[in-house]
Design an enzyme around this catalytic site. Structure first.
Site, short mmCIF file in Angstrom:
data_model
loop_
_atom_site.label_atom_id
_atom_site.label_comp_id
_atom_site.label_asym_id
_atom_site.label_seq_id
_atom_site.Cartn_x
_atom_site.Cartn_y
_atom_site.Cartn_z
N HIS A 167 -8.12 9.84 4.27
CA HIS A 167 -7.46 8.87 5.15
C HIS A 167 -7.80 9.23 6.59
O HIS A 167 -8.02 10.39 6.91
CB HIS A 167 -5.94 8.93 4.95
CG HIS A 167 -5.50 8.33 3.66
ND1 HIS A 167 -4.91 9.07 2.67
CD2 HIS A 167 -5.57 7.06 3.19
CE1 HIS A 167 -4.63 8.27 1.64
NE2 HIS A 167 -5.01 7.04 1.94
N ASP B 203 0.86 -1.19 0.00
CA ASP B 203 0.00 0.00 0.00
C ASP B 203 0.90 1.25 0.00
O ASP B 203 1.83 1.33 0.81
CB ASP B 203 -0.87 -0.06 1.27
CG ASP B 203 -1.92 1.05 1.35
OD1 ASP B 203 -2.39 1.50 0.28
OD2 ASP B 203 -2.26 1.45 2.48
ZN ZN Z 1 -4.38 5.23 1.08
#
Ligand code: ZN
Length: 306
Positions: free
Chosen positions: A190, A85
């Site tokens: 986020h 990620d």
């Molecule tokens: Zn992300």
């Protein structure tokens, strides 16, 4: 030995796209988070993307977390993609490819420091290099255009433009071979939201029609269930979940510590010795994370699709 259940994430997200559900991509930072993620997937009979983010390298060697993940994958009965990620450089991506990851994200929006923006041309260049390296190994690639929202920012001002995204996808292709999925900004951020996020599923639909590829939602934790369902219907095929796992861990830890403190006080009062046991403290947090992850798998519609 390599588990037969290991697959590139492309297989999972394309099956999800064809059937109108999304595969959750859950972040592992240690043995217990990885165990919770696998336990939930097995219980829900869900295809799984388990991911390690580049920033975890500040906490531990990613090879150690990867060793646990691949060990769990050996015993898995559900298909699993192991994904990097937010990889921020070609070098980092290479390190994870060496570990046997079957999927990588190159986040070309920012420089390696995670702060300085890359230009469009720089993003295209680093993404192309990653495609060249990953594709020869059969590894799937996720890319990102623009910058996904961060905690404390107004995410509604930075939506991915369909024209821009289409140009980017075309520009990064190497000899006609391009990315397998694109992370897009559609109103999520986020971390956790303050207040209610505005999720633009109309924009998801536009992007999905225009790009004709699986889309990825980052910052999926604080989005109301109904909005998640709409976004998946509109074309989101991978939904990243990290914060929800952290929240479940924290609440469970707080509860178990509170309970433990009472037991210690009782032991002290009775003149008995305290019994310290790491396993007794950690096990309930792992169970709580498993529950939280399983709930997301049911929400995304991936449960029962393994
Ligand atoms: Zn992300």
């Amino acid at each position: 030995m390599r588990s037969k259940m290991l697959v590139p994430s492309k297989e999972l997200v394309e099956a999800a796209r064809a059937d109108g559900y999304a595969v959750g991509a859950f972040n592992a930072v240690n043995m217990e988070t990885a165990q919770a993620i696998f336990a939930a997937a097995e219980r829900e009979k869900s295809p799984l993307i388990i991911q390690v983010t580049q920033t975890t390298m500040a906490y531990t060697e990613p090879e150690d977390v990867a060793a646990v993940i691949f060990s769990l994958a050996e015993r898995a009965t559900i298909p699993v993609a192991v994904h990097l990620d937010h990889g921020r450089s070609f070098g980092i991506v290479m390190r994870f490819l060496k570990m046997g990851f079957t999927s990588v994200m190159i986040d070309g929006s920012l420089q390696e420091d995670g702060k300085t923006p890359r230009t469009y041309e720089e993003n295209v260049e680093v993404t192309r290099r990653v495609i060249e390296a990953a594709k020869s190994l059969g590894v799937s690639v996720e890319a990102e255009i623009g910058r996904l929202g961060q905690i404390g920012e107004d995410a509604s001002t930075a939506l991915t433009e369909p024209d821009e995204a289409a140009k980017f996808v075309k520009d990064i292709a190497v000899d006609g071979v391009g990315i397998d999925m694109l992370a897009v900004a559609i109103g999520t951020r986020h971390g956790l939201f303050k207040g209610k996020p505005i999720i633009r599923s109309d924009r998801v639909k536009e992007l999905s029609d225009r790009l004709d590829m699986p889309l990825v939602m980052h910052g999926g934790t604080g989005v109301p269930d109904e909005d998640v369902r709409k976004a998946i219907e509109a074309g989101m095929c991978k939904v990243n979940i990290d914060t929800q796992i952290r929240v479940a861990f924290y609440h469970a830890l707080r509860d178990v510590v509170e309970k433990q403190e009472k037991e210690y006080a009782a032991a002290d009062a009775a003149g008995e010795t305290r019994r310290y046991d790491i396993r007794k403290i950690i096990a309930p947090t792992r169970d709580a994370m498993t529950e939280a992850i399983a709930e997301k798998m049911r929400l995304f519609g991936s449960a029962g699709n393994a």
